[in-house]
Each structure stands twice: as C-alpha cells, then as structure tokens.
Design a protein around this motif. Structure first.
Motif, short mmCIF file in Angstrom:
data_model
loop_
_atom_site.label_atom_id
_atom_site.label_comp_id
_atom_site.label_asym_id
_atom_site.label_seq_id
_atom_site.Cartn_x
_atom_site.Cartn_y
_atom_site.Cartn_z
N ASP A 165 28.77 82.05 45.87
CA ASP A 165 28.78 80.93 44.93
C ASP A 165 30.19 80.36 44.84
N GLU A 166 30.30 79.18 44.24
CA GLU A 166 31.58 78.46 44.21
C GLU A 166 32.67 79.25 43.49
N GLY A 167 32.31 79.91 42.38
CA GLY A 167 33.30 80.66 41.63
C GLY A 167 33.87 81.82 42.42
N THR A 168 33.01 82.56 43.13
CA THR A 168 33.46 83.68 43.96
C THR A 168 34.34 83.17 45.09
N SER A 169 33.91 82.09 45.73
CA SER A 169 34.71 81.52 46.82
C SER A 169 36.08 81.08 46.33
N ALA A 170 36.14 80.51 45.13
CA ALA A 170 37.41 80.05 44.57
C ALA A 170 38.35 81.22 44.35
N PHE A 220 42.12 81.28 32.30
CA PHE A 220 41.41 80.14 32.87
C PHE A 220 41.82 79.97 34.33
N GLY A 221 40.83 79.98 35.21
CA GLY A 221 41.12 79.82 36.63
C GLY A 221 39.95 79.27 37.40
N PRO A 222 40.11 79.04 38.71
CA PRO A 222 39.05 78.47 39.53
C PRO A 222 37.79 79.32 39.57
N HIS A 223 37.90 80.62 39.25
CA HIS A 223 36.74 81.50 39.28
C HIS A 223 35.73 81.19 38.18
N LEU A 224 36.09 80.31 37.22
CA LEU A 224 35.19 79.99 36.11
C LEU A 224 34.30 78.78 36.40
N LEU A 225 34.31 78.32 37.63
CA LEU A 225 33.43 77.23 38.02
C LEU A 225 31.98 77.71 37.92
N LYS A 226 31.15 76.98 37.20
CA LYS A 226 29.75 77.34 37.02
C LYS A 226 28.90 76.10 37.23
N ALA A 227 27.99 76.19 38.16
CA ALA A 227 27.13 75.04 38.51
C ALA A 227 27.98 73.81 38.83
N GLY A 228 29.12 74.05 39.49
CA GLY A 228 29.97 72.96 39.94
C GLY A 228 30.87 72.36 38.87
N GLN A 229 30.96 72.99 37.66
CA GLN A 229 31.77 72.42 36.58
C GLN A 229 32.46 73.51 35.76
N PHE A 230 33.56 73.12 35.11
CA PHE A 230 34.25 73.96 34.14
C PHE A 230 33.90 73.43 32.75
N THR A 231 33.69 74.32 31.80
CA THR A 231 33.40 73.92 30.43
C THR A 231 34.59 74.26 29.55
N ILE A 232 35.19 73.24 28.92
CA ILE A 232 36.38 73.44 28.11
C ILE A 232 36.22 72.73 26.77
#
Length: 204
Positions: free
Chosen positions: A71-76, A136-148
C-alpha cells in the motif's frame, strides 16, 4: 528488511549449473539431487541490494506467494528510509521548535527521488511529534490522503509536502494516525524534530 532491483532472469538452469552457482542461491545440493528442489531452476538477477535502517511492517494478503502489492503508506516508509540512509553517518541532532519558529526558518525545497517536495530542510525536514512519540510522516497516507486538523475541522490533503506545510501554519498541529490497535485517532504535536531522528528512534 531491505530492497533490491530485479534486473532480469536466467534459466531454466541445468543441474550442473545449479551446482556451480551454489554460492549465489545457497540451496543445499542434496535438495536438487533428490529432485525436491529441481523446479527451482530460474535465477532472478538482482542489483543494488540495500538493507533498510529499520524494518517496515506490511500486511500480507491471504494466498499471496511470490509478489505482494504494497500500500502507499508502506511504500512511502520504505522510500523515505532509502533516501535517509545516507544521513546515518552524519546525522544531525533533533531540534525542538514551536511551529512559529519552524515556519520562520529559511527553508529550502526541492524534488526528491521519492517524488516528494519537502518544505523545510531538503534532506531532513522538521516534522511534528506528539506526546506519545508518534510523528507525522509519509507513512500516514491512507486511501491516497493525509487527514490533518482538529476534530470537526479536519481536512484531507493529497501530498505530504502540502500536509506538512499546512501543519506548520496551525497554532497546534494535529493529525490522524493509527494507534497500536490500528484505530485512527487525532494527536497533537508537542515538538518539531528532524525526520531522520524519528526514523532512527523507531517512533511510529
């Protein structure tokens, strides 16, 4: 644990070729001679094999044997470690700054091999760290987005640089991240530290 680039394949290899290349595949010759491993006769040629400074957990789908789409978060997480590994011998200390001080620094920005453009120090940006040491880092990407943002005021941002920039402008940076049970909740930043420091401490 590490990364490699698959450059090509060679084979099927004969029994004599498998025996001659024992130092590469490390499969006991008895396994080939008995016929138990005779089907393992295709060699993958790898290049650029590099261990990761910190292993990355991933979810293994049921039934997956050879290939797994990360998934995107793992890849990041993997991509950022590859880029940051060159800093290990000259790692800079963590810094603790308020968001206003962090935003006022003379930061540079540029393209990275990961595809991210990082606001802040090009190779090692400041990221917010919560009381529980999650960051907070790139690994927190979920479904293609970060929630802040605070509860009820949350926004979703597509890119890590844009999300990081928005967090720097908040009086108190807040973002969603998974807890050890996998539930995504909001945390508040208490300090700003170097991204490489977060990776090296093993914080998540």
């Amino acid at each position: 644990m590490g990364v490699s680039q698959v450059m090509g394949t060679r084979g099927p290899l004969s029994l004599s070729e498998l025996e001659e290349s024992l130092d590469r595949h490390r499969v006991p010759l008895a396994e080939f001679r008995s016929g138990r491993a005779i089907a393992w006769n295709i060699a993958w040629e790898l290049a650029g094999s590099t261990p990761l400074p910190r292993p990355v957990r991933y979810r293994h789908p049921l039934g997956a044997v050879t290939w797994v789409d990360l998934d995107e978060g793992t890849s990041a997480q993997i991509l950022m470690q590859i880029d940051l590994s060159v800093l290990s011998s000259t790692q800079r200390p963590s810094v603790t700054l308020g968001p206003e001080a962090a935003a006022s620094r003379d930061f540079s920005a540029g393209a990275r091999t990961t595809g991210f453009v990082l606001p802040g120090d090009l190779d090692d940006p400041l990221v917010p760290v919560a009381k529980d040491q999650s960051w907070f880092g790139p690994h927190l990407l979920k479904a293609g987005q970060f929630t802040i943002g605070a509860k009820g005021e949350e926004i979703r941002v597509d890119s890590f640089p844009d999300a990081l920039e928005a967090l720097r402008k908040m009086k108190v940076p807040r973002w969603r991240r998974p807890n050890p049970q996998g539930n995504w909740g909001i945390v508040s930043g208490m300090a700003w530290k170097r991204l490489s420091s977060c990776f090296s401490r093993g914080a998540v």
